[in-house]
Design a protein around this motif. Structure first.
Motif, PDB file in Angstrom:
ATOM      1  N   GLY A 179       0.825  -1.205   0.000  1.00  0.00           N
ATOM      2  CA  GLY A 179       0.000   0.000   0.000  1.00  0.00           C
ATOM      3  C   GLY A 179       0.855   1.250   0.000  1.00  0.00           C
ATOM      4  O   GLY A 179       0.570   2.214  -0.710  1.00  0.00           O
ATOM      5  N   ALA A 180       1.917   1.227   0.805  1.00  0.00           N
ATOM      6  CA  ALA A 180       2.784   2.400   0.896  1.00  0.00           C
ATOM      7  C   ALA A 180       3.617   2.575  -0.375  1.00  0.00           C
ATOM      8  O   ALA A 180       3.725   3.684  -0.905  1.00  0.00           O
ATOM      9  CB  ALA A 180       3.692   2.281   2.111  1.00  0.00           C
ATOM     10  N   TYR A 181       4.161   1.470  -0.885  1.00  0.00           N
ATOM     11  CA  TYR A 181       4.923   1.569  -2.137  1.00  0.00           C
ATOM     12  C   TYR A 181       4.037   2.108  -3.252  1.00  0.00           C
ATOM     13  O   TYR A 181       4.468   2.918  -4.063  1.00  0.00           O
ATOM     14  CB  TYR A 181       5.475   0.195  -2.547  1.00  0.00           C
ATOM     15  N   ALA A 182       2.787   1.644  -3.291  1.00  0.00           N
ATOM     16  CA  ALA A 182       1.885   2.073  -4.358  1.00  0.00           C
ATOM     17  C   ALA A 182       1.605   3.566  -4.283  1.00  0.00           C
ATOM     18  O   ALA A 182       1.198   4.170  -5.268  1.00  0.00           O
ATOM     19  CB  ALA A 182       0.573   1.284  -4.289  1.00  0.00           C
ATOM     20  N   LEU A 183       1.803   4.157  -3.104  1.00  0.00           N
ATOM     21  CA  LEU A 183       1.607   5.605  -2.981  1.00  0.00           C
ATOM     22  C   LEU A 183       2.903   6.364  -3.275  1.00  0.00           C
ATOM     23  O   LEU A 183       2.965   7.572  -3.093  1.00  0.00           O
ATOM     24  CB  LEU A 183       1.114   5.949  -1.577  1.00  0.00           C
ATOM     25  N   GLY A 184       3.933   5.638  -3.681  1.00  0.00           N
ATOM     26  CA  GLY A 184       5.176   6.308  -4.046  1.00  0.00           C
ATOM     27  C   GLY A 184       6.180   6.432  -2.923  1.00  0.00           C
ATOM     28  O   GLY A 184       7.077   7.260  -2.991  1.00  0.00           O
TER      29      GLY A 184
END
Ligand code: ATP
Ligand code: MG
Lengths: 298, 251
Positions: free
Chosen positions: A183-188
């Motif tokens: 989730g965090a990676y997907a937010l950059g």
């Protein structure tokens, strides 16, 4: 057939009984220890008021002018524990973050056991390491440092505690579900941001539990401080002078030949009881936190 | 309408196992594309190539080109962080961070260094409104996100994605853990935000694909069997296998 089954039933019962007895034995041992502690502590407080015990600034049970201020001993314990934690918490957490978020699986399987060896070294070895190696080394930097002091055993104790903190914190961080990281990676988020802003806070109660366990290990640690910190109960926070911790005091008296029933003898139990009380509370706290952590993710 | 994505001869592997076989496909901007197909056929693998989420899987590698706005995502001209700036993702299982509702929304902005409280407040409200969850949470923004229901959590995750203002949003079975009412809300929401975003959604729900999407693609065993206007795919599929799948006669 029926005979066979009844025979195995008998065996089952025997095994069950034996297991029950050995469980009972360990419970009784614990109860025995606690009741002796309580009894002798009770005897002690017949002679010394709890008020004096908690507020007197001196601890001199062996002198003619006897004082029983436990604070002087706890000051030593507090000081060495504090120094140990200043060393162990940052290094332990950095190791945990590295192992959980950066290291490959292979790396983790090698590094973790190596770190854990630190916790397996006999503490008396650490004690002499502090006294004969770390103190002289530190004295080159700090000329005022006494031969016995809180600083050097505190640092060495910190090194010993690193694996307790890193290993348990790493377990807690490893248990944070992959979906949160994604989730965090997907937010950059970068890897460091994921580690520090998502994984670390998500594992916080597990990490706190490991810190508390480390602290209670430091408070209960005996050999290192007995060897390298000195035997001078002193109500001070100066890390450069000789002090005495609660545990080191107990060793000191236990090794001497104080006759049973005397007040000097009973101090062992009163101080032991206080120590037990503190570490017991810390362990309960740590247990509660761990449970809370488990509830959050399972 | 210009092409947002152009995918050419895409092959993807986990170790030596091939998960995608020679995929060719264009996706126009501000449309909704639905990807359907049986379990294990590579739909997730495919959309996780589009925001390079598969980079997290060590054994993964791919061949072929994925052009995003004309530039290859894997060519080194794109920074992974920039890609995820522009291409957001919502996952199958709601995965809010174990923080407050507010912090979930502001996370993406704060990691980009945004500190202005007024702007953060404003974007929080806007995103939650767009994700159709504002009314339900406006009085409890400081509550823990895990105190929300599953459907609310998923809309929170959508709001969190909207907050960083991407251009594309990838949805990997966003409704599979939700009840029909929450599902309807999310579908409505997708149609609503379609004017601003390019949307790609993986779904096992044929009606959902038919209801929301402009075009649909059918995957089978790592291959893209058929791709076309949703209406055509569902009423008049060219391939027998597509027909079997959507009519439920499969396997
Ligand atoms: N991390 C991984 N490592 C190895 N193989 C994987 C990995 N992820 C997926 N696969 C394999 O790749 C193939 C495609 O998987 P993928 O998750 O893309 O399917 P899917 O179409 O999304 O299925 P579902 O509808 O069940 O989500 C499967 O055979 C799967 O076993
Ligand atoms: Mg999938």
């Amino acid at each position: 057939m029926i005979l066979l089954r009844s025979r195995s039933l008998v065996r089952e019962k025997c095994v069950e009984g034996a297991l029950f007895l050995s469980a009972l034995l360990s419970i009784f041992t614990t109860l025995g220890i606690i009741s002796i502690l309580i009894f002798e502590t009770y005897e002690f407080f017949k002679k010394v008021s709890i008020f004096d015990f908690l507020t007197d600034r001196q601890w001199t049970p062996m002198f003619v002018d006897k004082h029983f201020g436990i604070l002087s001993l706890f000051a030593g314990t507090f000081l060495t524990t504090l120094i140990a934690m200043v060393v162990a918490i940052p290094i332990g957490l950095i190791c945990a973050v590295f192992l959980s978020e950066y290291a490959s699986n292979r790396m983790r399987t090698y590094v973790k056991p190596i770190l854990e060896i630190l916790a397996a070294v006999p503490t008396v070895v650490y004690g002499y390491f502090a006294l004969l190696f770390v103190t002289p080394l530190l004295q080159k930097l700090i000329p005022d440092l006494a031969g016995f002091n809180a600083l050097s055993p505190g640092i060495v104790m910190g090194i010993m505690i690193i694996p307790i903190i890193s290993s348990l914190s790493e377990d807690a961080m490893h248990a944070v579900p992959m979906s949160l990281r994604e989730g965090a990676y997907a937010l950059g988020a970068t890897r460091l941001q994921v580690a520090l802003r998502v994984v670390l806070p998500a594992a916080l109660s597990g990490i706190t539990a490991s810190l508390i366990l480390g602290i209670s290990r430091a408070i209960g640690e005996t050999m290192i401080v007995a060897v390298a910190a000195g035997q001078q109960p002193r109500l001070t926070l100066n890390p450069l002078v000789p002090i005495e911790t609660v545990t080191a005091y107990i060793v000191q008296v236990s090794l001497g030949d104080t006759p049973a029933g005397t007040i000097e003898y009973q101090t062992i139990f009163a101080t032991g009881m206080s120590l037990f009380g503190v570490t017991f509370l810390l362990n309960i706290l740590s247990y509660k936190l761990k449970k809370k952590f488990r509830e959050a993710y399972e | 309408m210009s092409d947002e994505f152009q995918i050419k001869n895409l092959n993807a592997f986990y170790g030596s196992k091939q998960a995608l076989k020679n995929i060719n496909l264009d996706i126009s901007e501000k449309t909704i594309t639905a990807l359907i197909g049986p379990s294990g056929c590579g739909k997730s693998t495919f959309i996780r190539c589009l925001n390079r989420m598969n980079d997290l899987v060590k054994s993964f590698h791919l061949e072929g080109d994925i052009l995003y706005q004309g530039t290859d995502l894997y060519s080194g001209k794109w920074d992974v962080i920039d890609i995820r700036d522009k291409i957001g993702m919502v996952f199958q299982k709601p995965n809010p961070f174990p923080k407050s509702i507010r912090e979930n929304i502001t996370f993406g902005l704060k990691i980009r260094g945004m500190k202005d409280r007024n702007i953060l407040e404003h974007i929080t409200e806007q995103s939650l409104k767009k994700a159709a969850i504002w009314d339900e949470v406006k009085d409890r923004l400081n509550d823990h996100a895990l105190s929300l229901s599953g459907g609310q959590q998923q809309r929170l995750c959508i709001a969190r994605t909207l907050a960083v203002q991407p251009q594309v949003i990838l949805f990997d079975e966003p409704c599979s853990a939700l009840d029909p009412i929450s599902t309807a809300k999310i579908e409505e929401l997708m149609l609503e935000i379609k004017k601003d975003f390019t949307i790609i959604i993986v779904t096992h729900n044929m009606q959902q694909a038919a209801r929301v999407s402009d075009q649909s693609g059918f995957f089978l065993l790592g291959e893209l069997i058929e791709m076309g206007k949703t209406q055509d795919i569902f009423t008049n599929p060219h391939d027998k296998r597509t027909e079997d799948y959507i009519t439920g006669r499969f396997g």
